[in-house]
Scaffold this active site. Structure first.
Site, mmCIF file in Angstrom:
data_model
loop_
_atom_site.group_PDB
_atom_site.id
_atom_site.type_symbol
_atom_site.label_atom_id
_atom_site.label_comp_id
_atom_site.label_asym_id
_atom_site.label_seq_id
_atom_site.Cartn_x
_atom_site.Cartn_y
_atom_site.Cartn_z
ATOM 1 N N TYR A 132 5.170 15.016 2.483
ATOM 2 C CA TYR A 132 4.969 15.688 3.757
ATOM 3 C C TYR A 132 4.850 17.199 3.611
ATOM 4 O O TYR A 132 4.721 17.910 4.601
ATOM 5 C CB TYR A 132 6.065 15.299 4.748
ATOM 6 N N LYS A 179 11.778 4.153 -4.654
ATOM 7 C CA LYS A 179 10.734 3.434 -5.383
ATOM 8 C C LYS A 179 10.756 3.924 -6.833
ATOM 9 O O LYS A 179 9.710 4.206 -7.438
ATOM 10 C CB LYS A 179 9.378 3.707 -4.705
ATOM 11 N N ASP A 212 11.389 -1.285 -1.288
ATOM 12 C CA ASP A 212 10.682 -2.457 -0.753
ATOM 13 C C ASP A 212 11.680 -3.571 -0.463
ATOM 14 O O ASP A 212 11.604 -4.243 0.579
ATOM 15 C CB ASP A 212 9.550 -2.927 -1.683
ATOM 16 N N ASP A 236 10.655 7.834 6.776
ATOM 17 C CA ASP A 236 9.859 7.859 8.003
ATOM 18 C C ASP A 236 9.531 6.421 8.420
ATOM 19 O O ASP A 236 9.742 6.010 9.567
ATOM 20 C CB ASP A 236 8.570 8.653 7.720
ATOM 21 N N ASP A 240 11.606 3.953 11.451
ATOM 22 C CA ASP A 240 10.935 3.343 12.602
ATOM 23 C C ASP A 240 11.147 1.841 12.623
ATOM 24 O O ASP A 240 11.345 1.244 13.686
ATOM 25 C CB ASP A 240 9.434 3.659 12.583
#
Ligand code: NAD
Length: 484
Positions: A132, A179, A212, A236, A240
């Site tokens: 970002y 990850k 994951d 992010d 959500d």
């Protein structure tokens, strides 16, 4: 917590769409609850863009936040495609609110797919680094690249914040979701930093999980989690997802926390379709205000407001989004019901009382991690080439023939394609990473690196170069897929 002038004055930004209605409702509840807060109003978002200010935030608003350091804000609309920046991102970056904290919990009378299972977790997301930073370049007309920047300093701050949130709220476990199996250096940095810092919090269980798997676990058994800490983009997306485990957007609060500034807001946007109609659900912004009260150390008032919200929802009072066509109240009616319930306590639904949040040190000089030894062992030169791998490989080998540098390999989209590794099929694009090292296995100085670049340029245009560095004997770069 803020050490500046007056931590009891809160900057209120009504924002756009339903913002003024839900912020107005929150203000009334906070005043009725005797929180002792005073408010100053500030502008950001649509009205500011309309004045031609591309950041969406006025200088007056920036001054007010710099002075008071605590903000409760409504959602802000970002105009699309006129060069304007997101006012939200402007605020986060200006005040280095590096931690995004998003709690999700089961609430009475708010049915979800997980009702009855006691979902009660917090996602702590790094808020300023990672992809970002938005550092993107087209390498060729057909290949885009984004830089994922993760720092040791940023990881230390977010990991400490996650443990401090757990400690202040009496939560027994922090999960670090990364990850790191694929992104060994960037995501791996968060993973290693977490392992380094976890022993400072022996009272809290520290757990590593691949992100994951974390997504999967959040869907099948969300009640197992306490606090989850993640880099920016993973956080992010999964925050959500987590909002959906609770009652959805009308019930999802958040805090953007920095060492010396905090911005509290609902997760939802401006909901333009219902703006100005007294239909918006103010619960998310009210729960954000409860987080703010705790941040300010006003635990009794936070508990009173949270209990009033719980009692109100328990009694079946609901806004239209929850009523789904049944009896409902408007934004202001919902606030009235909460005000009427101040002082009551839910007997079935608990609140987390908490202790003050302690912050990692404030902004410090540019972080420097100094290894005892470092050396440059080679360079990766990224070049544009429309032919095949063998053609490029042979041309580059000829170009550096007789020099102290040699071509080790070429990769395309991360997979070694030259020398061929046998059997593998790669659907190549026109950006090739060409890895060179010093022929004698020694260090590669700048003069040799520049000579390599010039020789590559004689074969194919290059668009960027990365030094291959070793720090204390540890390679500071990854191998290509298939590279031995
Ligand atoms: P949204 O959250 O505004 O709306 C999504 C859906 O949820 C809509 O159906 C809306 O009516 C409903 N909804 C949202 N909040 C509600 C509430 N409190 N009560 C009842 N219903 C509610 O998302 P969007 O439509 O994608 O975005 C609209 C605008 O908001 C865009 O300009 C976007 O950039 C902005 N936005 C701002 C923020 C922020 O300022 N933090 C966050 C998200 C989106």
């Amino acid at each position: 917590m803020s050490s500046s002038a007056d931590s009891r004055t809160v900057v209120l930004i009504p924002g756009d769409g339903i913002g003024p209605e839900v912020i107005g409702a929150a203000r009334r509840v906070l005043e009725a609850a005797g929180t002792g807060l005073s408010f100053v109003m500030a502008e950001a978002g649509g009205a500011v863009f309309a004045k031609g200010i591309k950041s969406g935030v006025t200088p007056e608003t920036i001054d007010l936040i710099a002075t008071h350091r605590v903000v409760l804000k409504g959602p802000l609309a970002t105009p699309i495609g006129k060069g304007e920046k997101s006012a939200n991102v402007t605020l986060r970056k200006l005040f280095e609110t590096y931690g995004n904290v998003r709690p999700v919990r089961e609430l009475p009378g708010v049915p979800t797919l997980y009702s009855g299972r006691g979902v009660d977790l917090v996602i702590v997301r790094e808020n300023v680094e990672d992809l970002y930073g938005g550092i993107e370049h087209m390498q060729t007309p057909g290949v885009a690249q984004s830089l994922k920047v993760v720092s040791r300093k940023g990881c230390e701050k977010i990991v400490r914040l996650a443990f401090e949130v757990a400690r202040s709220e009496g939560r027994g476990k922090v999960t670090c979701a990364t990850k790191a199996n694929i992104l060994k250096l960037t995501e791996g940095l968060l993973q290693h930093t977490f392992d380094d810092i976890a022993p400072e919090y022996p009272d809290i269980v520290a757990e590593q999980m691949l992100v994951d798997n974390c997504a999967h676990q959040l869907v099948i058994a969300p009640e197992q989690f306490g606090v989850i800490v993640m880099t920016n983009m993973n956080g992010d997306i999964l925050s959500d997802l987590a909002s959906g485990l609770g009652g959805g957007l009308g019930f999802a609060p958040s805090a953007n926390l920095g060492s010396d500034c905090a911005i509290f807001e609902a997760v939802h946007g401006t909901a333009p379709a219902i703006a100005g109609q007294d239909k918006a659900n103010p619960t998310a912004v009210l729960l954000s205000a409860v987080m703010m009260l705790r941040y300010l150390g006003k635990f009794a008032q936070a508990n009173a407001v949270e209990h009033a919200i719980l009692v109100t929802l328990e009694s079946g009072v609901r806004t239209g989004d929850l009523a789904k066509g049944g009896p409902s109240v408007g934004t202001s009616g919902f606030a009235d019901a909460i005000i009427a319930n101040l002082g009551k306590q839910s007997t079935r639904w608990a609140v987390r009382t908490g202790t003050p949040l302690s912050f990692p040190p404030a902004i410090t000089p540019a972080a420097r991690v100094v290894p005892a030894q470092r050396r440059v062992v080679g360079v990766d030169v990224f070049a544009e080439w429309g032919g095949d791998a063998t053609g490029l490989g042979r041309a580059l080998e000829a170009a550096v023939d007789g020099t102290p540098a040699r071509l080790v390999m070429i990769s395309n989209r991360g997979t070694q394609v030259y020398p061929a590794t046998g059997g593998a099929q790669t659907d190549a694009v026109d950006v090739w990473r060409c890895r060179f090292v010093a022929r004698d296995g020694g260090a590669m100085g700048d003069a040799l690196a520049i000579d390599v670049m010039q020789r590559v340029a004689g074969v194919a245009p290059w668009m960027h170069i990365e030094k291959l560095q070793e720090f204390d004997g540890v390679e500071g770069f990854t191998k290509a897929q298939g590279q031995s």
